[in-house]
Design an enzyme around this catalytic site. Structure first.
Site, PDB file in Angstrom:
ATOM      1  N   ARG A   2       0.809  -1.234   0.000  1.00  0.00           N
ATOM      2  CA  ARG A   2       0.000   0.000   0.000  1.00  0.00           C
ATOM      3  C   ARG A   2       0.839   1.280   0.000  1.00  0.00           C
ATOM      4  O   ARG A   2       0.500   2.267   0.641  1.00  0.00           O
ATOM      5  CB  ARG A   2      -0.959   0.031   1.205  1.00  0.00           C
ATOM      6  CG  ARG A   2      -1.949  -1.094   1.249  1.00  0.00           C
ATOM      7  CD  ARG A   2      -2.936  -1.066   0.080  1.00  0.00           C
ATOM      8  NE  ARG A   2      -3.720  -2.273   0.104  1.00  0.00           N
ATOM      9  CZ  ARG A   2      -3.348  -3.419  -0.491  1.00  0.00           C
ATOM     10  NH1 ARG A   2      -2.222  -3.472  -1.195  1.00  0.00           N
ATOM     11  NH2 ARG A   2      -4.102  -4.474  -0.409  1.00  0.00           N
ATOM     12  N   SER A  19     -10.978  -0.830   3.237  1.00  0.00           N
ATOM     13  CA  SER A  19     -10.326  -1.342   4.448  1.00  0.00           C
ATOM     14  C   SER A  19      -9.664  -0.199   5.207  1.00  0.00           C
ATOM     15  O   SER A  19      -8.905   0.583   4.623  1.00  0.00           O
ATOM     16  CB  SER A  19      -9.253  -2.369   4.076  1.00  0.00           C
ATOM     17  OG  SER A  19      -9.890  -3.514   3.578  1.00  0.00           O
ATOM     18  N   GLU A  79      -4.613   2.026   7.111  1.00  0.00           N
ATOM     19  CA  GLU A  79      -4.299   2.098   5.679  1.00  0.00           C
ATOM     20  C   GLU A  79      -4.784   3.444   5.139  1.00  0.00           C
ATOM     21  O   GLU A  79      -4.174   4.026   4.254  1.00  0.00           O
ATOM     22  CB  GLU A  79      -5.022   0.950   4.959  1.00  0.00           C
ATOM     23  CG  GLU A  79      -4.875   0.993   3.449  1.00  0.00           C
ATOM     24  CD  GLU A  79      -5.522  -0.201   2.764  1.00  0.00           C
ATOM     25  OE1 GLU A  79      -5.471  -1.330   3.306  1.00  0.00           O
ATOM     26  OE2 GLU A  79      -6.067   0.004   1.672  1.00  0.00           O
TER      27      GLU A  79
HETATM   28  C1  LIG Z   1     -15.695   0.375  -1.359  1.00  0.00           C
HETATM   29  C2  LIG Z   1     -14.185   0.518  -1.397  1.00  0.00           C
HETATM   30  C3  LIG Z   1     -13.416  -0.567  -1.748  1.00  0.00           C
HETATM   31  C4  LIG Z   1     -12.017  -0.457  -1.768  1.00  0.00           C
HETATM   32  N1  LIG Z   1     -11.284  -1.545  -2.121  1.00  0.00           N
HETATM   33  C5  LIG Z   1      -9.942  -1.439  -2.147  1.00  0.00           C
HETATM   34  C6  LIG Z   1      -9.140  -2.559  -2.521  1.00  0.00           C
HETATM   35  O1  LIG Z   1      -9.640  -3.645  -2.849  1.00  0.00           O
HETATM   36  N2  LIG Z   1      -7.790  -2.406  -2.524  1.00  0.00           N
HETATM   37  C7  LIG Z   1      -7.193  -1.232  -2.196  1.00  0.00           C
HETATM   38  O2  LIG Z   1      -5.953  -1.150  -2.235  1.00  0.00           O
HETATM   39  N3  LIG Z   1      -7.917  -0.144  -1.844  1.00  0.00           N
HETATM   40  C8  LIG Z   1      -9.271  -0.217  -1.810  1.00  0.00           C
HETATM   41  N4  LIG Z   1     -10.013   0.867  -1.445  1.00  0.00           N
HETATM   42  C9  LIG Z   1      -9.325   2.118  -1.017  1.00  0.00           C
HETATM   43  C10 LIG Z   1      -9.065   3.136  -2.161  1.00  0.00           C
HETATM   44  O3  LIG Z   1     -10.096   3.060  -3.135  1.00  0.00           O
HETATM   45  C11 LIG Z   1      -7.701   2.913  -2.829  1.00  0.00           C
HETATM   46  O4  LIG Z   1      -6.648   3.117  -1.904  1.00  0.00           O
HETATM   47  C12 LIG Z   1      -7.479   3.857  -4.019  1.00  0.00           C
HETATM   48  O5  LIG Z   1      -6.309   3.459  -4.689  1.00  0.00           O
HETATM   49  C13 LIG Z   1      -7.371   5.324  -3.614  1.00  0.00           C
HETATM   50  O6  LIG Z   1      -7.489   6.084  -4.792  1.00  0.00           O
HETATM   51  P1  LIG Z   1      -8.007   7.596  -4.760  1.00  0.00           P
HETATM   52  O7  LIG Z   1      -7.851   8.161  -6.125  1.00  0.00           O
HETATM   53  O8  LIG Z   1      -9.375   7.677  -4.182  1.00  0.00           O
HETATM   54  O9  LIG Z   1      -6.952   8.247  -3.776  1.00  0.00           O
HETATM   55  P2  LIG Z   1      -7.247   9.239  -2.566  1.00  0.00           P
HETATM   56  O10 LIG Z   1      -8.030   8.515  -1.529  1.00  0.00           O
HETATM   57  O11 LIG Z   1      -7.798  10.508  -3.074  1.00  0.00           O
HETATM   58  O12 LIG Z   1      -5.764   9.463  -2.038  1.00  0.00           O
HETATM   59  C14 LIG Z   1      -5.066   8.408  -1.406  1.00  0.00           C
HETATM   60  C15 LIG Z   1      -3.590   8.763  -1.290  1.00  0.00           C
HETATM   61  O13 LIG Z   1      -3.024   8.819  -2.608  1.00  0.00           O
HETATM   62  C16 LIG Z   1      -2.432  10.102  -2.828  1.00  0.00           C
HETATM   63  N5  LIG Z   1      -2.628  10.456  -4.238  1.00  0.00           N
HETATM   64  C17 LIG Z   1      -3.765  10.353  -4.976  1.00  0.00           C
HETATM   65  N6  LIG Z   1      -3.535  10.780  -6.229  1.00  0.00           N
HETATM   66  C18 LIG Z   1      -2.233  11.176  -6.268  1.00  0.00           C
HETATM   67  C19 LIG Z   1      -1.411  11.739  -7.286  1.00  0.00           C
HETATM   68  N7  LIG Z   1      -1.854  11.991  -8.518  1.00  0.00           N
HETATM   69  N8  LIG Z   1      -0.111  12.039  -6.973  1.00  0.00           N
HETATM   70  C20 LIG Z   1       0.375  11.805  -5.721  1.00  0.00           C
HETATM   71  N9  LIG Z   1      -0.365  11.264  -4.728  1.00  0.00           N
HETATM   72  C21 LIG Z   1      -1.657  10.971  -5.007  1.00  0.00           C
HETATM   73  C22 LIG Z   1      -3.173  11.052  -1.895  1.00  0.00           C
HETATM   74  O14 LIG Z   1      -2.396  12.212  -1.638  1.00  0.00           O
HETATM   75  C23 LIG Z   1      -3.355  10.149  -0.678  1.00  0.00           C
HETATM   76  O15 LIG Z   1      -2.172  10.101   0.083  1.00  0.00           O
HETATM   77  C24 LIG Z   1     -11.407   0.781  -1.427  1.00  0.00           C
HETATM   78  C25 LIG Z   1     -12.210   1.892  -1.083  1.00  0.00           C
HETATM   79  C26 LIG Z   1     -13.587   1.755  -1.063  1.00  0.00           C
HETATM   80  C27 LIG Z   1     -14.430   2.948  -0.701  1.00  0.00           C
END
Ligand SMILES: Cc1cc2nc3c(=O)[nH]c(=O)nc-3n(C[C@H](O)[C@H](O)[C@H](O)COP(=O)(O)OP(=O)(O)OC[C@H]3O[C@@H](n4cnc5c(N)ncnc54)[C@H](O)[C@@H]3O)c2cc1C
Length: 307
Positions: free
Chosen positions: A178, A227, A297
């Site tokens: 992660r 999670s 996480e």
């Molecule tokens: C229903 C549900 C199911 C999920 N299932 C999973 C799963 O199976 N596996 C899993 O790993 N995660 C899961 N997640 C968590 C989440 O969706 C992931 O971690 C996802 O990758 C986060 O993406 P985001 O664009 O929403 O990032 P954000 O939540 O907006 O940001 C997360 C982090 O990434 C950084 N970030 C985002 N974009 C950039 C960029 N362009 N440059 C630098 N840093 C950046 C942010 O600064 C922050 O630190 C789930 C979430 C939900 C709600």
């Protein structure tokens, strides 16, 4: 931010800057206070200028994808929240490199999967149902069903906090559980993904299968951030929380899901504090029962820098 700094941001990025924005609408938990300013960036040149400016002025900034792994505190955030849109959320696919695509960091994973399905490109179907962006999946090295997003990433284009554009190739990318190691303040602009040739039908069928499994095991009917805790070595955080008797535990509008104990869901009107209280409760109970310290996480925003 003072008046002069706000005016300069507007001069640099125009209408793409707005002030006092409720972050609840930008996160999948739908909680949290206002951010001082947000910037919906769709232009690399402007984005670089803004990054240089906020660093020079020591204005805190934070990149947000879909906010699907974020908890914004109720008091909100000082500084600038940056979203990547338009040309920074597009797919580029050269005819000469059929199995390689360049995916803009702001691109939602769901749109990436739709593109892969229609182009007959496989290898990332297991990430269907993760409601994040490409940037979020790269930064978090998103994982699902034993696979990590980083394994498909062959190159990343970044803006450093000094505004430099740099490319990191596969050998320079340090993915771990992660996490991708990048210099603090860097912005991921796009990722080069290597995929596999598959028929559209097979890609579609696999996506449907993975989505079905998620629906059966995750409380998708409520807002959440997936999670909450990382799995400790050789353990599952959900099982430890369940064994500590916390399934269904409620604080305010937030509940530790009965369906999946590593999910905290917003059943309506939850505050960030309710969720934080449940996080602390789960950590304390699991530590007492097993001695294991659960590590979040999710990223908590509200104390700069969070990570
Ligand atoms: C229903 C549900 C199911 C999920 N299932 C999973 C799963 O199976 N596996 C899993 O790993 N995660 C899961 N997640 C968590 C989440 O969706 C992931 O971690 C996802 O990758 C986060 O993406 P985001 O664009 O929403 O990032 P954000 O939540 O907006 O940001 C997360 C982090 O990434 C950084 N970030 C985002 N974009 C950039 C960029 N362009 N440059 C630098 N840093 C950046 C942010 O600064 C922050 O630190 C789930 C979430 C939900 C709600």
């Amino acid at each position: 931010m003072d008046k002069r700094q706000k005016a300069e941001l507007v001069r640099l990025a125009g209408k793409k800057i707005s002030f006092d924005c409720p972050m609840a609408q930008y996160t999948t938990w739908h909680v949290g206070g206002q951010s001082e300013a947000i910037y919906q960036s769709d232009d690399l040149k402007d984005l670089r200028q803004v990054i240089v400016y906020v660093n020079r002025e020591h204005i805190p900034y934070f990149i947000v994808g879909r906010g699907s792994n974020l908890l914004v505190k109720d008091k909100g955030l000082e500084g600038l929240v940056i979203f990547l849109k338009g040309s920074l959320a597009a797919v580029e696919h050269k005819k000469t490199e059929k199995l390689t695509i360049l995916a803009g960091a702001g691109l939602p994973l769901v749109d990436l999967l739709v593109y892969c399905r229609s182009s007959g490109l496989g290898g990332i179907e297991c990430f269907a149902g993760i409601p994040g962006t490409v940037g979020g999946a790269v930064a978090m090295n998103a994982g699902a069903f034993g696979n990590e997003f980083g394994s498909r990433v062959h190159e990343v284009l970044l803006i450093t906090s000094r505004g430099d554009l740099i490319t990191k190739n596969r050998a320079q990318l340090r993915f771990s559980y992660r996490q991708l190691e990048i210099e603090k303040g860097s912005v991921i602009i796009r990722a080069k993904l290597k995929l596999k040739r598959e028929s559209s039908e097979i890609v579609a069928a696999r996506i449907a299968d993975y989505l079905k499994i998620r629906k059966g095991t995750q409380p998708l009917e409520y807002p959440s951030a997936g999670s909450v805790f990382k799995n400790p070595p050789n353990e599952y955080a959900g099982r430890l929380i369940e064994n500590a008797g916390l399934k269904g535990k409620r604080v305010g509008g937030a509940i530790i899901s009965k369906k999946h104990a590593n999910f905290i869901v917003n059943t309506g009107g939850a505050k960030a504090k309710d969720i934080l209280d449940l996080i602390k409760l789960a950590q304390a109970a699991v530590k007492k029962e097993t001695g294991i310290v659960l590590e979040p996480e999710i990223k908590v925003m509200g104390n700069w820098f969070h990570n």
